[in-house]
Design a protein around this motif. Sequence first.
Motif, PDB file in Angstrom:
ATOM      1  N   GLY A 116      -1.063  18.521  -6.669  1.00  0.00           N
ATOM      2  CA  GLY A 116      -1.570  17.220  -7.101  1.00  0.00           C
ATOM      3  C   GLY A 116      -0.807  16.017  -6.587  1.00  0.00           C
ATOM      4  N   ALA A 117       0.367  16.219  -5.983  1.00  0.00           N
ATOM      5  CA  ALA A 117       1.134  15.091  -5.461  1.00  0.00           C
ATOM      6  C   ALA A 117       0.343  14.399  -4.355  1.00  0.00           C
ATOM      7  N   GLN A 118       0.531  13.095  -4.235  1.00  0.00           N
ATOM      8  CA  GLN A 118      -0.281  12.333  -3.289  1.00  0.00           C
ATOM      9  C   GLN A 118       0.498  11.138  -2.746  1.00  0.00           C
ATOM     10  N   ARG A 119       0.168  10.752  -1.517  1.00  0.00           N
ATOM     11  CA  ARG A 119       0.793   9.584  -0.883  1.00  0.00           C
ATOM     12  C   ARG A 119      -0.254   8.483  -0.670  1.00  0.00           C
ATOM     13  N   ILE A 120       0.190   7.242  -0.911  1.00  0.00           N
ATOM     14  CA  ILE A 120      -0.648   6.070  -0.670  1.00  0.00           C
ATOM     15  C   ILE A 120      -0.046   5.326   0.523  1.00  0.00           C
ATOM     16  N   TYR A 121      -0.838   5.138   1.561  1.00  0.00           N
ATOM     17  CA  TYR A 121      -0.343   4.576   2.811  1.00  0.00           C
ATOM     18  C   TYR A 121      -0.690   3.087   2.931  1.00  0.00           C
ATOM     19  N   LYS A 122      -0.450   2.572   4.111  1.00  0.00           N
ATOM     20  CA  LYS A 122      -0.688   1.160   4.425  1.00  0.00           C
ATOM     21  C   LYS A 122      -2.109   0.762   4.047  1.00  0.00           C
ATOM     22  N   ASN A 123      -2.225  -0.458   3.538  1.00  0.00           N
ATOM     23  CA  ASN A 123      -3.515  -1.008   3.097  1.00  0.00           C
ATOM     24  C   ASN A 123      -4.130  -0.226   1.940  1.00  0.00           C
ATOM     25  N   GLY A 124      -3.277   0.506   1.205  1.00  0.00           N
ATOM     26  CA  GLY A 124      -3.750   1.211   0.011  1.00  0.00           C
ATOM     27  C   GLY A 124      -4.580   2.440   0.278  1.00  0.00           C
ATOM     28  N   GLU A 125      -4.577   2.945   1.511  1.00  0.00           N
ATOM     29  CA  GLU A 125      -5.358   4.142   1.830  1.00  0.00           C
ATOM     30  C   GLU A 125      -4.682   5.380   1.247  1.00  0.00           C
ATOM     31  N   ALA A 126      -5.433   6.176   0.504  1.00  0.00           N
ATOM     32  CA  ALA A 126      -4.891   7.368  -0.152  1.00  0.00           C
ATOM     33  C   ALA A 126      -5.015   8.579   0.750  1.00  0.00           C
ATOM     34  N   GLY A 127      -3.922   9.324   0.898  1.00  0.00           N
ATOM     35  CA  GLY A 127      -3.972  10.579   1.622  1.00  0.00           C
ATOM     36  C   GLY A 127      -4.502  11.687   0.733  1.00  0.00           C
ATOM     37  N   SER A 128      -4.793  12.822   1.323  1.00  0.00           N
ATOM     38  CA  SER A 128      -5.252  13.968   0.533  1.00  0.00           C
ATOM     39  C   SER A 128      -4.132  14.436  -0.389  1.00  0.00           C
ATOM     40  N   TYR A 129      -4.496  14.804  -1.607  1.00  0.00           N
ATOM     41  CA  TYR A 129      -3.456  15.282  -2.517  1.00  0.00           C
ATOM     42  C   TYR A 129      -3.001  16.684  -2.123  1.00  0.00           C
ATOM     43  N   HIS A 130      -1.805  17.064  -2.555  1.00  0.00           N
ATOM     44  CA  HIS A 130      -1.249  18.372  -2.226  1.00  0.00           C
ATOM     45  C   HIS A 130      -2.047  19.442  -2.953  1.00  0.00           C
TER      46      HIS A 130
END
Length: 310
Positions: free
Chosen positions: A190-204
């Motif tokens: 369920g861990a997740q990263r939020i990148y530049k411009n608020g774009e969400a990566g896929s959760y673990h």
Amino acid sequence: MSRAAIVPDAARVAGISLMLMIALGSGVALAGRSAEQSAKAPPQAPKLPARAQPIRHDFTLTGPMVQGGAIIGAAPTGTTALTLDGALVPMSDDGRFLIAFDRDAPPTAMLVATMPGGMVTRALVIAPRAWNIERLDTLPRFAQPTEEFNRRRPQELAAINAARSVNAISNGWRQRFQWPVIGRLSGMFGAQRIYKNGEAGSYHSGTDVARPTGTPVVAPADGVVILAADSPFTLEGNLLMLDHGMGLNSSFLHLSRIDVHVGEHITQGEQIGAVGMTGRATGPHLHWSLKWRDRRIDPLLIAGPMPAAR
């Protein structure tokens, strides 16, 4: 009293005595046969009627009703069809079934059992969870994929989807799952990263266990091998997948080797491969993920707390 009167009485006495002797003799003979029969075939205990299965008028549900959780249940007796939010759910012959909730499952779901006399419904309340969210505001969401990645990835995804479409026969879903490897948890579901411009990566999508390369990996429950990569995939490396039945499957990523073959029936605790760092991995570890249909499940909720390393 005259002699003529006495003679008939004596005859009657003699006749009665004879009849008694015949009766007694028959009794002795019957008793002898009964004793002989008893010696040959001792009397059997009366057979008791088979214990009937308890009649269920409602659902019985066991398991964490939370995001990323899975539940084993039993449908009301006489259920002919079972649905979760309108989608059919398979049942075993004894009326038991498995359902699960994705990491982003909504707060409610509806379970419906259809029976000849009507329907039984159960509104489910799915508890939310707090996930580890990491913000990397200065980095773009996607790294530039290589030409080789773009060429190979569609075939890899097709192989994974084809494996998940297999409905293997296994009762592993009924078992209490164990950890496929014991070690330090280095990545959580369920861990997740939020990148530049608020774009969400896929959760673990699974749980990572850090262990040295070559550490044995065992089956967490009974299952059938539905995918065993012939060569490392671009992301998953040496990928192995087991079907535990009822739509539940496990994936094991980054293996240094795979010890089983497609179609094999595997028992819980049997060695299936070894830890590695093939594919996209920065160090040796096992990535273990669980999926029910299109819903990803937290292995920590299925296998329980990680045991202490020996």
